[in-house]
Write an enzyme that holds these catalytic residues in place. Structure first.
Site, PDB file in Angstrom:
ATOM      1  N   ASP A  17       0.702  -1.488   0.007  1.00 48.79           N
ATOM      2  CA  ASP A  17      -0.197   0.102  -0.170  1.00 48.79           C
ATOM      3  C   ASP A  17       0.874   1.094  -0.111  1.00 48.79           C
ATOM      4  O   ASP A  17       1.818   1.302   0.676  1.00 48.79           O
ATOM      5  CB  ASP A  17      -0.734  -0.121   1.269  1.00 48.79           C
ATOM      6  CG  ASP A  17      -2.021   0.812   1.111  1.00 48.79           C
ATOM      7  OD1 ASP A  17      -2.219   1.333   0.174  1.00 48.79           O
ATOM      8  OD2 ASP A  17      -2.634   1.007   2.019  1.00 48.79           O
ATOM      9  N   GLY A  18       0.529   2.330  -0.449  1.00 50.57           N
ATOM     10  CA  GLY A  18       1.050   3.556  -0.559  1.00 50.57           C
ATOM     11  C   GLY A  18       1.678   4.402  -1.818  1.00 50.57           C
ATOM     12  O   GLY A  18       2.314   5.034  -1.721  1.00 50.57           O
ATOM     13  N   SER A  62      -6.719  -5.743  -6.798  1.00 51.52           N
ATOM     14  CA  SER A  62      -7.966  -6.314  -5.943  1.00 51.52           C
ATOM     15  C   SER A  62      -9.049  -6.289  -6.809  1.00 51.52           C
ATOM     16  O   SER A  62      -9.169  -5.479  -7.795  1.00 51.52           O
ATOM     17  CB  SER A  62      -8.329  -5.519  -4.504  1.00 51.52           C
ATOM     18  OG  SER A  62      -8.959  -4.325  -5.012  1.00 51.52           O
ATOM     19  N   ASN A  65     -10.269  -2.957  -7.065  1.00 51.57           N
ATOM     20  CA  ASN A  65      -9.198  -1.770  -7.875  1.00 51.57           C
ATOM     21  C   ASN A  65      -9.873  -1.540  -9.133  1.00 51.57           C
ATOM     22  O   ASN A  65      -9.503  -0.542 -10.048  1.00 51.57           O
ATOM     23  CB  ASN A  65      -7.837  -2.205  -7.854  1.00 51.57           C
ATOM     24  CG  ASN A  65      -7.009  -2.412  -6.781  1.00 51.57           C
ATOM     25  OD1 ASN A  65      -6.179  -2.952  -6.479  1.00 51.57           O
ATOM     26  ND2 ASN A  65      -7.762  -1.425  -5.693  1.00 51.57           N
ATOM     27  N   ARG A  68     -10.920   2.057 -10.143  1.00 50.19           N
ATOM     28  CA  ARG A  68     -10.018   3.085 -10.186  1.00 50.19           C
ATOM     29  C   ARG A  68     -10.068   3.682 -11.559  1.00 50.19           C
ATOM     30  O   ARG A  68     -10.674   3.263 -12.561  1.00 50.19           O
ATOM     31  CB  ARG A  68      -8.719   2.775 -10.047  1.00 50.19           C
ATOM     32  CG  ARG A  68      -8.433   2.401  -8.425  1.00 50.19           C
ATOM     33  CD  ARG A  68      -7.178   1.923  -8.233  1.00 50.19           C
ATOM     34  NE  ARG A  68      -6.907   1.744  -6.648  1.00 50.19           N
ATOM     35  CZ  ARG A  68      -5.972   1.802  -5.915  1.00 50.19           C
ATOM     36  NH1 ARG A  68      -4.773   2.414  -6.525  1.00 50.19           N
ATOM     37  NH2 ARG A  68      -5.991   1.527  -4.743  1.00 50.19           N
TER      38      ARG A  68
HETATM   39  C1  FPP Z   1      -1.773  -0.037  -3.517  1.00 43.38           C
HETATM   40  O1  FPP Z   1      -1.360   1.239  -3.310  1.00 43.38           O
HETATM   41  C2  FPP Z   1      -0.947  -0.770  -4.780  1.00 43.38           C
HETATM   42  C3  FPP Z   1      -1.641  -1.286  -5.709  1.00 43.38           C
HETATM   43  C4  FPP Z   1      -3.223  -1.092  -5.854  1.00 43.38           C
HETATM   44  C5  FPP Z   1      -0.966  -1.876  -6.720  1.00 43.38           C
HETATM   45  C6  FPP Z   1       0.329  -2.503  -6.590  1.00 43.38           C
HETATM   46  C7  FPP Z   1       0.979  -3.066  -7.686  1.00 43.38           C
HETATM   47  C8  FPP Z   1       2.183  -2.933  -7.971  1.00 43.38           C
HETATM   48  C9  FPP Z   1       3.514  -2.526  -6.848  1.00 43.38           C
HETATM   49  C10 FPP Z   1       2.756  -3.272  -9.256  1.00 43.38           C
HETATM   50  C11 FPP Z   1       4.252  -4.197  -9.625  1.00 43.38           C
HETATM   51  C12 FPP Z   1       3.345  -5.417  -9.029  1.00 43.38           C
HETATM   52  C13 FPP Z   1       4.095  -6.472  -9.675  1.00 43.38           C
HETATM   53  C14 FPP Z   1       3.615  -7.812  -8.912  1.00 43.38           C
HETATM   54  C15 FPP Z   1       4.914  -6.658 -10.887  1.00 43.38           C
HETATM   55  P1  FPP Z   1      -2.170   2.515  -3.729  1.00 43.38           P
HETATM   56  O2  FPP Z   1      -2.308   2.806  -5.300  1.00 43.38           O
HETATM   57  O3  FPP Z   1      -3.470   2.120  -3.052  1.00 43.38           O
HETATM   58  O4  FPP Z   1      -1.530   3.475  -2.859  1.00 43.38           O
HETATM   59  P2  FPP Z   1      -2.513   4.840  -2.091  1.00 43.38           P
HETATM   60  O5  FPP Z   1      -3.136   4.370  -0.926  1.00 43.38           O
HETATM   61  O6  FPP Z   1      -1.400   5.628  -1.813  1.00 43.38           O
HETATM   62  O7  FPP Z   1      -3.278   5.444  -3.050  1.00 43.38           O
END
Ligand code: FPP
Length: 240
Positions: A17-18, A62, A65, A68
């Site tokens: 997250d983040g 998820s 997601n 979004r």
């Molecule tokens: C949550 O942060 C993160 C995600 C929804 C996506 C995670 C994906 C990756 C790290 C890409 C690479 C993955 C692989 C396996 C190659 P957020 O967008 O919810 O952050 P926020 O809470 O600050 O908005």
């Protein structure tokens, strides 16, 4: 450390997250945060291997997601196959099997194709596993498991009296995987967000303050140290 010891988790599940907030702080588009997050995945895999962790499950996308903004969703769906082709070599070098859990039929064909290709190319490895939760939801997974159990009851293959905890575990997306020992969530949030609801019943939870792109070797080391201090009782009492 190469061999696994009792204080090293065999299976780690991570809520990365983040990424969005990391990008916002820098005045960058959200996808740049996901790209930086992908680099943290690489670092985590190396650190986990060195520590002797066998299985890493990542919450990469998820079921929620999909709501979004369209450009962020397509950015993530393009990032995944790019990362897979770029890092496939590392999976082979480390004898790591790539797997995926979730409603994979909802992924765009290009993403699914590359995922299937790398999963097939690595399916013979048994030492380590990287599991990507994609279009994944814990409730969706339990619902899907219930549907297949109901089908078996309907056809007479299974009787309701024989349904136990293990029957449900046996119908999850990756039924052979052991439950995670440790769940890490970054960015200071303290929620499960529909991740591995069934499998995390007895896991230790660790919440890291860093945004996922900043979660590197040192932060992971702290999580492992904290895990080593915890005493897991699985509902029982201490032996001493
Ligand atoms: C949550 O942060 C993160 C995600 C929804 C996506 C995670 C994906 C990756 C790290 C890409 C690479 C993955 C692989 C396996 C190659 P957020 O967008 O919810 O952050 P926020 O809470 O600050 O908005």
């Amino acid at each position: 450390m190469s061999a696994q010891s009792a204080s090293i988790p065999r299976h780690i599940a991570v809520i990365m997250d983040g990424n969005g907030r990391w990008a916002k702080q820098r005045g960058l588009p959200r996808i740049k945060g996901h790209e930086a997050g992908a680099e943290s995945v690489k670092v985590l895999m190396k650190s986990a291997r060195e520590a002797g962790v066998e299985i890493v499950t990542l919450y990469a996308f998820s079921v929620e997601n999909w709501t979004r903004p369209q450009d962020e969703v397509s950015g993530l769906m393009n990032l995944l196959p790019r990362m897979l082709s770029k890092h496939e070599k590392i999976l082979h070098q480390n004898e790591t099997r790539l797997r995926a859990i979730g409603r994979l039929d909802q992924l765009p064909p290009k993403t699914r194709k590359e995922l299937d290709r790398v999963m097939a190319a690595t399916e013979h490895y048994t030492t380590r596993q990287l599991v990507l939760a994609l279009s994944y939801g814990g409730r969706a997974e339990i619902t899907d498991a219930m549907k297949s159990i109901a089908e078996k009851v309907k056809s007479g293959e299974l009787s309701p009296e024989d349904i136990e905890d293990q029957t449900i575990s046996d119908h999850l997306y990756a039924a052979d995987l052991p439950d995670p020992d440790l769940m890490i969530r970054t960015s200071g949030e303290h929620r499960l967000s529909n991740f591995l609801l069934w499998q995390l019943s007895y896991a230790e939870f660790y919440f890291a303050p860093e945004f996922w792109p900043d979660f590197r070797e040192e932060a992971f080391g702290k999580a492992l140290t904290e895990y080593g201090r915890r005493q897991r009782r699985f509902g029982g009492v201490n032996a001493c």
